[in-house]
Write a protein that holds these residues in place. Structure first.
Motif, PDB file in Angstrom:
ATOM      1  N   PRO A 289      28.029  63.388  51.541  1.00  0.00           N
ATOM      2  CA  PRO A 289      27.033  63.267  50.472  1.00  0.00           C
ATOM      3  C   PRO A 289      25.627  63.012  50.970  1.00  0.00           C
ATOM      4  CG  PRO A 289      28.274  61.232  50.676  1.00  0.00           C
ATOM      5  CD  PRO A 289      28.879  62.195  51.660  1.00  0.00           C
ATOM      6  N   THR A 290      25.438  62.805  52.272  1.00  0.00           N
ATOM      7  CA  THR A 290      24.119  62.523  52.830  1.00  0.00           C
ATOM      8  C   THR A 290      23.830  63.474  53.986  1.00  0.00           C
ATOM      9  OG1 THR A 290      25.039  60.849  54.313  1.00  0.00           O
ATOM     10  CG2 THR A 290      24.223  60.095  52.162  1.00  0.00           C
ATOM     11  N   LEU A 291      22.530  63.615  54.305  1.00  0.00           N
ATOM     12  CA  LEU A 291      22.080  64.446  55.419  1.00  0.00           C
ATOM     13  C   LEU A 291      21.681  63.572  56.594  1.00  0.00           C
ATOM     14  CD1 LEU A 291      19.772  67.142  53.769  1.00  0.00           C
ATOM     15  CD2 LEU A 291      22.075  67.463  54.626  1.00  0.00           C
ATOM     16  N   SER A 292      21.815  64.132  57.778  1.00  0.00           N
ATOM     17  CA  SER A 292      21.288  63.469  58.964  1.00  0.00           C
ATOM     18  C   SER A 292      19.776  63.659  58.991  1.00  0.00           C
ATOM     19  CB  SER A 292      21.904  64.066  60.237  1.00  0.00           C
ATOM     20  OG  SER A 292      21.212  63.604  61.377  1.00  0.00           O
ATOM     21  N   PRO A 293      18.978  62.597  59.056  1.00  0.00           N
ATOM     22  CA  PRO A 293      17.520  62.769  59.044  1.00  0.00           C
ATOM     23  C   PRO A 293      16.980  63.446  60.288  1.00  0.00           C
ATOM     24  CG  PRO A 293      18.111  60.484  59.476  1.00  0.00           C
ATOM     25  CD  PRO A 293      19.383  61.190  59.140  1.00  0.00           C
ATOM     26  N   ASP A 294      17.742  63.441  61.372  1.00  0.00           N
ATOM     27  CA  ASP A 294      17.267  64.042  62.621  1.00  0.00           C
ATOM     28  C   ASP A 294      17.535  65.547  62.666  1.00  0.00           C
ATOM     29  OD1 ASP A 294      16.446  61.524  63.510  1.00  0.00           O
ATOM     30  OD2 ASP A 294      18.433  61.090  64.343  1.00  0.00           O
ATOM     31  N   THR A 295      18.744  65.953  62.299  1.00  0.00           N
ATOM     32  CA  THR A 295      19.124  67.363  62.399  1.00  0.00           C
ATOM     33  C   THR A 295      19.059  68.106  61.081  1.00  0.00           C
ATOM     34  OG1 THR A 295      21.463  66.802  62.065  1.00  0.00           O
ATOM     35  CG2 THR A 295      20.641  66.816  64.331  1.00  0.00           C
ATOM     36  N   ARG A 296      18.876  67.391  59.960  1.00  0.00           N
ATOM     37  CA  ARG A 296      18.855  67.996  58.628  1.00  0.00           C
ATOM     38  C   ARG A 296      20.143  68.779  58.370  1.00  0.00           C
ATOM     39  NH1 ARG A 296      16.186  65.017  56.017  1.00  0.00           N
ATOM     40  NH2 ARG A 296      16.199  66.554  54.341  1.00  0.00           N
ATOM     41  N   THR A 297      21.271  68.183  58.750  1.00  0.00           N
ATOM     42  CA  THR A 297      22.573  68.790  58.532  1.00  0.00           C
ATOM     43  C   THR A 297      23.485  67.781  57.835  1.00  0.00           C
ATOM     44  OG1 THR A 297      23.345  68.094  60.725  1.00  0.00           O
ATOM     45  CG2 THR A 297      22.378  70.300  60.532  1.00  0.00           C
ATOM     46  N   ALA A 298      24.543  68.305  57.245  1.00  0.00           N
ATOM     47  CA  ALA A 298      25.563  67.469  56.601  1.00  0.00           C
ATOM     48  C   ALA A 298      26.916  67.788  57.227  1.00  0.00           C
ATOM     49  CB  ALA A 298      25.604  67.713  55.097  1.00  0.00           C
TER      50      ALA A 298
END
Length: 426
Positions: A289-298
């Motif tokens: 339900p959330t994205l990684s702020p570094d890679t912009r992936t889920a």
């Protein structure tokens, strides 16, 4: 005798080598007037140019200065098109799907990992599973445990069994109470993970054993072992971790732009690097339900069957997910689309060969094709390669047309002013 004349030339007629005074004045006046006219013309031209530069930018349909996307229709012959590599494509209508690819890593199914811990304190007398990685079957023995509590429970079981035999000829209440006591002794041993087989053996032999065997509640591979022979263990100590590898997970990362097309339950094709040519099929069971702020992936998790146990946790895999519009949509090659600073356009080809810029609205991208939401219809012919060259040529024509409207560019050259007539002077 005639005497010479002594009168000065200035006293009589003017000298032929000197201009008359009136002609010289006219010459000076005409020169001053000409300079004033030239100066006024220069001032007027500068004023006009400054006023033009301060005028607000004209609308796109007025060519005042060439903009980056002021493309104009151009005519391009077939010979020139071949030389610069121009090709054409037809706008098509139909379902458009694309493939989302990502790298995945095989890992344990967390729902199939079991921690084995004793429910009673004791001492390890013997290990049947002695190393990590060993396979165990459901109900297979793990270790022999000596526990004073287990010894006491066995004695209570035998006493309850003897009581049942003694009151067999007694009243109904006594028989019922004795049977309840026997069942309670059996239940206590079961709660301590003693199998029914071992309980039946105790009742059949009538003997109390020093150790009892703890057995595996599930089938799997021992992925962690925290016990050794002679060790004292407490109730709740994690002795083993057993993972059932008949189904495993493949975890991958999906970019933000593709998340709208990914959902739980979708089918995924999986290629294992260690098993080339063996494409397997899994099912998405979780989308983070959330994205990684570094890679912009889920994170995406796929459940994969592994009945043959050929797949090992830690292997690399490639996940391939087919997404897109199942409905019929318009689409063109991505190379046909030109994105400028203010609009998105393609060049369409008319029947007479004229190439015309047309503003469009883009939809989803699927591989080398892109969906067209508006601006084109099925059957239109568009330029599919060398689009940048066509756009440069189109903007060049627009720039030339715009320069023709600039102040001073279309003003006819001034006629030469004849020089004032003057008499010849030495």
């Amino acid at each position: 005798m005639i005497e010479p004349t002594t009168e000065s030339p200035r006293d009589g007629a003017d000298s032929p080598f000197e201009a008359p005074h009136s002609d010289r004045s006219r010459l000076v006046s005409r020169t001053i007037l000409l300079l004033l006219l030239v100066g006024a013309a220069v001032v007027a031209w500068r004023f006009t140019r400054d006023a033009t530069s301060k005028t607000p930018a004209a609308a796109p349909d007025t060519a005042v200065s060439p903009a980056g996307d002021s493309a104009q229709p151009i005519m391009l012959s077939d010979d020139v098109a071949r030389r610069i590599g121009v090709t054409y494509a037809t706008v098509e209508r139909g379902p458009l799907s694309r493939e989302v690819r990502t790298v995945g890593l095989l890992t344990y199914d967390e729902t199939r990992i079991n921690t084995i811990a004793p429910k009673v304190e004791g001492y390890v007398e013997e290990l049947f599973i002695a190393f990590t990685g060993e396979s165990v079957a459901e109900g297979a023995p793990l270790l022999r445990l000596y526990s004073p509590a287990l010894v006491t429970a066995q004695e209570e079981l035998l006493l309850a069994q003897k009581l049942v035999a003694d009151v067999a000829e007694g009243g109904t209440t006594a028989v019922r109470d004795a049977a309840s006591l026997l069942e309670s002794a059996r239940r206590r041993l079961r709660y301590w993970d003693i199998s029914d087989t071992d309980i039946a053996r105790i009742e059949a032999t009538g003997e109390v054993t020093k150790t009892l065997t703890l057995r595996a509640p599930v089938q799997g591979i021992v992925v962690q072992k925290n016990v050794s022979v002679g060790q004292r263990v407490m109730a709740g100590d994690a002795l083993y971790q057993v993972a059932d590898l008949r189904e495993i997970w493949v975890e991958g990362e999906v970019f933000e732009r593709d998340l709208a097309a990914v959902r739980s339950g979708q089918t995924v094709s999986i290629d294992i690097d260690a098993l080339p040519g063996q494409t397997r099929t899994g099912r998405i069971v979780f989308v983070a339900p959330t994205l990684s702020p570094d890679t912009r992936t889920a994170k995406v998790r796929v459940a994969l069957r592994n009945a043959d146990l050929a797949l090992k946790p830690g292997m690399y895999a490639t996940l391939r997910l087919q997404v897109g519009d199942a409905a019929s949509v318009l689409h063109v090659p991505r190379s046909a689309v030109l994105v400028t600073g203010e609009r998105t356009l393609v060049f369409t080809r008319d029947a007479d060969g004229m190439l015309r810029p047309r503003t469009i609205e883009l939809g989803a991208v699927a591989g080398d094709r892109v969906t067209i939401r508006s601006g084109l219809i099925a059957g239109d012919v568009v330029v599919s390669s060398a689009t940048f060259l066509i756009d440069a040529e189109s903007n060049l024509g627009a720039a030339v047309a715009a320069m023709a409207n600039m102040p001073g560019m279309s003003t006819p050259p001034a006629k030469a002013t004849p020089a004032p007539h003057t008499e010849h002077q030495p």
